[in-house]
Scaffold this motif. Structure first.
Motif, mmCIF file in Angstrom:
data_model
loop_
_atom_site.group_PDB
_atom_site.id
_atom_site.type_symbol
_atom_site.label_atom_id
_atom_site.label_comp_id
_atom_site.label_asym_id
_atom_site.label_seq_id
_atom_site.Cartn_x
_atom_site.Cartn_y
_atom_site.Cartn_z
ATOM 1 N N GLY A 76 0.799 -1.217 0.000
ATOM 2 C CA GLY A 76 0.000 0.000 0.000
ATOM 3 C C GLY A 76 0.831 1.267 0.000
ATOM 4 N N GLY A 80 0.491 1.090 -3.789
ATOM 5 C CA GLY A 80 -0.959 1.285 -3.675
ATOM 6 C C GLY A 80 -1.463 2.590 -4.220
ATOM 7 N N ARG A 81 -0.595 3.610 -4.264
ATOM 8 C CA ARG A 81 -1.046 4.933 -4.709
ATOM 9 C C ARG A 81 -1.503 4.940 -6.162
ATOM 10 N N PHE A 83 -2.586 1.887 -7.707
ATOM 11 C CA PHE A 83 -3.247 0.599 -7.904
ATOM 12 C C PHE A 83 -4.729 0.864 -8.200
ATOM 13 N N TYR A 84 -4.975 1.514 -9.352
ATOM 14 C CA TYR A 84 -6.316 1.983 -9.694
ATOM 15 C C TYR A 84 -7.277 0.820 -9.908
ATOM 16 N N ARG A 85 -8.489 0.999 -9.373
ATOM 17 C CA ARG A 85 -9.550 0.013 -9.542
ATOM 18 C C ARG A 85 -10.726 0.663 -10.274
ATOM 19 N N GLN A 286 -8.071 6.336 2.751
ATOM 20 C CA GLN A 286 -6.896 5.680 2.159
ATOM 21 C C GLN A 286 -6.461 4.457 2.971
ATOM 22 N N ARG A 331 -1.977 3.980 -0.402
ATOM 23 C CA ARG A 331 -3.328 3.552 -0.049
ATOM 24 C C ARG A 331 -3.255 2.095 0.388
ATOM 25 N N TRP A 335 -8.204 1.293 -2.357
ATOM 26 C CA TRP A 335 -7.402 1.624 -3.529
ATOM 27 C C TRP A 335 -7.966 2.814 -4.303
ATOM 28 N N GLU A 337 -9.614 5.052 -7.147
ATOM 29 C CA GLU A 337 -10.818 4.616 -7.853
ATOM 30 C C GLU A 337 -11.120 5.416 -9.109
#
Length: 348
Positions: A76, A80-81, A83-85, A286, A331, A335, A337
Motif C-alpha cells: 500500500g 498502492g497509490r 493501484f487503480y480500480r 486511504q 493507499r 485503492w 478509484e
C-alpha cells in the motif's frame, strides 16, 4: 511525532517527514493491531488453565498473520497509490429520459496533483479512464492540495481525457487555498482564479453553483455543480438553491457536490428532485478493508456515506474513494478509484 510541532507548516521537508513517519507507523502498528487479539484470546484461555506455556501453533499463526498484514501495508505505501480500480454500478431510473438509456458516466474525484511524483503511475490511471469510453466525465473536486501551480506539470496529461458529451467539474475544499498561509489576500484570490483557469486548460467545464443541460436525441438531463459545502468546520460555499434555480420541476437532475455530507444536510430535502449525486472528499481514509462485500474504514465513524453507492427514497449518492492521495503517500486496502456508472431507463 511531537517533533512535528516544530516543523514549518506546509513545507516540503515537513511533508516528507510526516509521510515517512506515517508509513513507518502503519508498518509497525497495523500488523500488531491484527495479531494482538489472537494472542489476547489465547491468554484468556490460558488464565483458566493455570497459564501453561503458549501453544506453538498460536505463535506461528500470529507470526504468519502479522507477516501477511505487513506485506499488504508495504504494498500500500509503495505501490498502492497507483493501484487503480475500476468500480462499476448500473442504476435503473424510471425518470431517466429514454434517449439516455445506457448512458455512461466516469467519475473522478480528489486528484490532489500536488502529491503526485510518478508520470508513469498517473498516466496509467488516465489511460484507464479513456479506455472506458464513457459519454461523460465528471470530476468532483480537490484538483490540488493547496496551490494551482501544483497542476502545471500534469496539464498535458489530463487534457487528453475524452468524453463524447463533455467533461465537467466542481471545486473541493482543498482548491480554495484555505489550508496554507498566503502573503496577502490578493495572492490567495489570484491562486483561486488561476485554478479555475486550469480546469479550462485541461478541458473541463467548471460549474460554480450552476447547472447545464446535456442534450441527446432531442431529450435532456440537467447537470448541476455546486461549490464545496461541508459539515462541521468546512466552508459552505455551495449554493444548491442558486445552482438549481429555474430548472423544470419534472426534469432529470444529476448533482456534483464534493462533500457527501451535503447530501444528507441539503440535497435530500431540497424542493428540486436530485436523482443522482456524485461526491468524493473522504478518500475512504486511504485505509480500510474491502473483501467479499465487506467494507470498513475508520472514516465511517466520521461520514455516514463514505464510499460507494447509497440510496434513499429513490435518490442515489455515489461517493468516490478518490484518484489521488494526501498525507500518506499510498493507499492500504482502499485503492484509488475510477467509477463508471451506467444509467438505465426503467426498473431493475
Amino acid at each position: 511525532m511531537v517533533s512535528l510541532v516544530f516543523l514549518p507548516k506546509g513545507g516540503k521537508i515537513a511533508q516528507h517527514i510526516i509521510t515517512g513517519l506515517m508509513a513507518f507507523m502503519l508498518l509497525t502498528f497495523v500488523p500488531r493491531l491484527f495479531s494482538v487479539p489472537v494472542l489476547l484470546i489465547e491468554d484468556i484461555t490460558r488464565m483458566f488453565r493455570g497459564f501453561p506455556p503458549r501453544a506453538v501453533w498460536v505463535s506461528q499463526l500470529t507470526a504468519a498473520l502479522a507477516a501477511v498484514i505487513f506485506l499488504v501495508v508495504l504494498f500500500g505505501v509503495t505501490r498502492g497509490r497507483h493501484f487503480y480500480r475500476i468500480r462499476r454500478e448500473t442504476l435503473y431510473l424510471p425518470d431517466l429520459p429514454e434517449a439516455f438509456d445506457n448512458f455512461t458516466i466516469t467519475q473522478l474525484s480528489d486528484i490532489h496533483s500536488g502529491s503526485f511524483t510518478s508520470d508513469t503511475g498517473v498516466q496509467k490511471g488516465l489511460d484507464m479512464v479513456n479506455a472506458q469510453e464513457s459519454d461523460l466525465i465528471l470530476f468532483t473536486g480537490d484538483l490540488v492540495n493547496n496551490k494551482a501551480s501544483e497542476m502545471d506539470r500534469w496539464i498535458p496529461a489530463f487534457s487528453k481525457l475524452k468524453a463524447a458529451y463533455g467533461k465537467f467539474s466542481v471545486l473541493g475544499n482543498h482548491d480554495y487555498g484555505d489550508y496554507i498561509p498566503w502573503e496577502s489576500e490578493k495572492a490567495k484570490h489570484d491562486n483561486l482564479t488561476r485554478l479555475k483557469q486550469v480546469h479550462g486548460d485541461i478541458g473541463f467545464n467548471l460549474l460554480l453553483n450552476q447547472s447545464i443541460s446535456i442534450k441527446k436525441d432531442g431529450q435532456a438531463i440537467n447537470l448541476i455543480g455546486v461549490e464545496n459545502w461541508g459539515k462541521g468546520g468546512f466552508h459552505k460555499y455551495g449554493d444548491l438553491e442558486k445552482a438549481a434555480a429555474g430548472l423544470p420541476a419534472n426534469s432529470f437532475n444529476i448533482l456534483m457536490s464534493h462533500d457527501p455530507s451535503h447530501w444528507d444536510a441539503v440535497t435530500l430535502g431540497h424542493q428540486q428532485h436530485i436523482h443522482l449525486t456524485f461526491a468524493g472528499h473522504t478518500h475512504g481514509m486511504q485505509f480500510g478493508i474491502e473483501l467479499f462485500g465487506f467494507k470498513w474504514s475508520p472514516i465511517k465513524y466520521v461520514y455516514k456515506q463514505w464510499a460507494g453507492l447509497y440510496e434513499q427514497a429513490g435518490k442515489y449518492l455515489y461517493v468516490n474513494r478518490g484518484f489521488g492521495y494526501l498525507g500518506l503517500k499510498g493507499r492500504i486496502g482502499m485503492w484509488p478509484e475510477i467509477a463508471v456508472i451506467t444509467l438505465k431507463h426503467g426498473l431493475a
